[in-house]
Write a protein that holds these residues in place. Sequence first.
Motif, mmCIF file in Angstrom:
data_model
loop_
_atom_site.group_PDB
_atom_site.id
_atom_site.type_symbol
_atom_site.label_atom_id
_atom_site.label_comp_id
_atom_site.label_asym_id
_atom_site.label_seq_id
_atom_site.Cartn_x
_atom_site.Cartn_y
_atom_site.Cartn_z
ATOM 1 N N ARG A 136 0.044 -3.973 -4.135
ATOM 2 C CA ARG A 136 -0.801 -4.333 -3.066
ATOM 3 C C ARG A 136 -0.418 -3.681 -1.773
ATOM 4 N NH1 ARG A 136 -2.015 -10.984 -4.218
ATOM 5 N NH2 ARG A 136 -3.474 -10.694 -5.916
ATOM 6 N N VAL A 137 0.663 -3.683 -1.440
ATOM 7 C CA VAL A 137 1.152 -2.864 -0.213
ATOM 8 C C VAL A 137 0.543 -1.548 -0.198
ATOM 9 C CG1 VAL A 137 3.148 -1.653 1.189
ATOM 10 C CG2 VAL A 137 3.360 -4.276 -0.064
ATOM 11 N N ALA A 138 0.528 -0.873 -1.397
ATOM 12 C CA ALA A 138 -0.243 0.649 -1.381
ATOM 13 C C ALA A 138 -1.654 0.276 -1.049
ATOM 14 C CB ALA A 138 0.315 1.186 -2.591
ATOM 15 N N ASP A 139 -2.311 -0.790 -1.883
ATOM 16 C CA ASP A 139 -3.574 -0.930 -1.586
ATOM 17 C C ASP A 139 -4.052 -1.099 -0.179
ATOM 18 O OD1 ASP A 139 -3.872 -0.744 -4.370
ATOM 19 O OD2 ASP A 139 -4.183 -2.825 -4.725
ATOM 20 N N HIS A 140 -3.463 -1.761 0.280
ATOM 21 C CA HIS A 140 -3.746 -2.073 1.796
ATOM 22 C C HIS A 140 -3.385 -0.820 2.586
ATOM 23 C CE1 HIS A 140 -4.435 -6.310 1.651
ATOM 24 N NE2 HIS A 140 -3.313 -6.696 1.066
ATOM 25 N N GLY A 141 -2.339 0.056 2.295
ATOM 26 C CA GLY A 141 -2.304 1.355 3.068
ATOM 27 C C GLY A 141 -3.626 2.183 2.711
ATOM 28 N N VAL A 142 -4.101 2.158 1.355
ATOM 29 C CA VAL A 142 -5.341 2.666 1.015
ATOM 30 C C VAL A 142 -6.647 2.145 1.956
ATOM 31 C CG1 VAL A 142 -7.273 3.359 -0.645
ATOM 32 C CG2 VAL A 142 -4.873 3.318 -1.266
#
Lengths: 298, 227
Positions: B203-209
């Motif tokens: 999810r951290v990466a998803d928020h980065g996207v």
Amino acid sequence: MSETDTVDGTDQRVTTTGETSERVREAWSDYEFAGDAKLVVDDLDVYYGDERALQGVSLDVPDESVTALIGPSGCGKSTFLRCLNRMNDRIDSARVEGSVTLDGEEVYSDGVNLVELRKRIGMVFQEPNPFPKSIRDNISYGPRKHGDLDTGLLARLLGRDDTDDEEALVERVLRRAALWDEVKDRLDDNALGLSGGQQQRLCIARALAVDPDVILMDEPASALDPIATAKIEDLIEELAEDYTVVVVTHNMQQAARISDQTAVFLTGGELVEYGDTDQIFENPESQRVEDYITGKFG
Amino acid sequence: MIPVPREEFQRSLEDLRDGVREMGDLVLARVDDGLDALETADDKFARSVVHGDDEVNDRYLALEGDCIDLFALQQPVAGDLRLVAASFKILTDLERVGDLATNFGRYALATEDARHVDVDVVDVGRDARELVADALDAYAAGDAAACREVAARDDDVDALCQAASERVVRDLIEREAGEDPWRTEALMDDVSRLLLTIRDVERVADHGVNVAARTLYAVESDPELVY
């Protein structure tokens, strides 16, 4: 910013932002709207004496919609508006070249009856300008002049009394202009006793009374307070259900609120971009339009 | 045309951009701490991570207020509108990343001795953290190409998370039955927590996207990555 040069003898103009006129033109020449064009303006130039006020403006106005014209002072937007019903004919030094058609008929043909033309293309001005007459007479003046209403003594003697029709017309257009409830009990009062906002709605009602196709408005709410402005804006949106409305405004937020499509004119009488209003205000293609509407240049 | 810059407004936009970037740095530091807590399983440090989210929340609410003020008072349009609208959304993503960092602290606090040696979720977490950092750099610089590059890297993080989850589950299945019941309970807790950690890293990466997607919208009015 509007300085132009001729490049290599072609008529491709380069602005200091690096945009060519071809690119600028491309930004809106592909603009396709749903529905039919009511007014088609093609390559319109207007001169006041030697000074060119509009240069090569081409723009189609869709039927039954609101088209906003925006741009800084002196950009030619009011000149453009006045060309649509040949109001510039009244200015001796004005010279118009190019074509304007209404439902396919050339507005600038020699044989055009200007009274009929302005009946089909009505106009509302910045300052409310009701006749110093009763509210009722303000509405019925135009239809009487055009012979659509006859309520005089002779008409009564001849058995052609349109008084009932007049009453119906007055009520219909005052309702259409969202003014009926405020004035229905004082139709014989002088219109100059109304507030500024009411006077402006009366002027709109007066324009509607001759059953136009197109209503041109030049800064119709700039002399009004916010509440009166909101009523005019609501009215403009409602009118677009039946009429083609073209509005000149200095107020960009007003253009954004009320219009379906927006044309941006910039100094020198150049139409720089024309498109859906949301596209113009969210993502204009022309950098000059972006700079203008974001207030970086004016 | 005569230049008439709206200086105050332009300064407010730059302040907003700087503020979002600074909040992003704060959030990245929180992710670093959360991942360090997971790695070290230091209770005291993990507790400080769990209780350290207030500054992010305060910053979030202040910047959100700034965006609303800009909408109400300056009525931005075109590129300015897209920057404020994108920033408004990006703030929410950053606040969520801060919450996920808090989760890492909680998971670290609850970790028993039976850690899974095979799965290094912290490493994947650092990849996800870098993705957010690069998205923030793209936001600060208004770099559309970097936004697309960040979004493309999300697949790598997803694949690593998927592989890690599978490994955890396979390890559970392959354990011999009949172990001490107490050990089984502890194992179940650890496995659940590990799977939640992997999900939160993803999810951290998803928020980065999301940060990259909104930035691309702000820069090029291109909603390609938003959907």
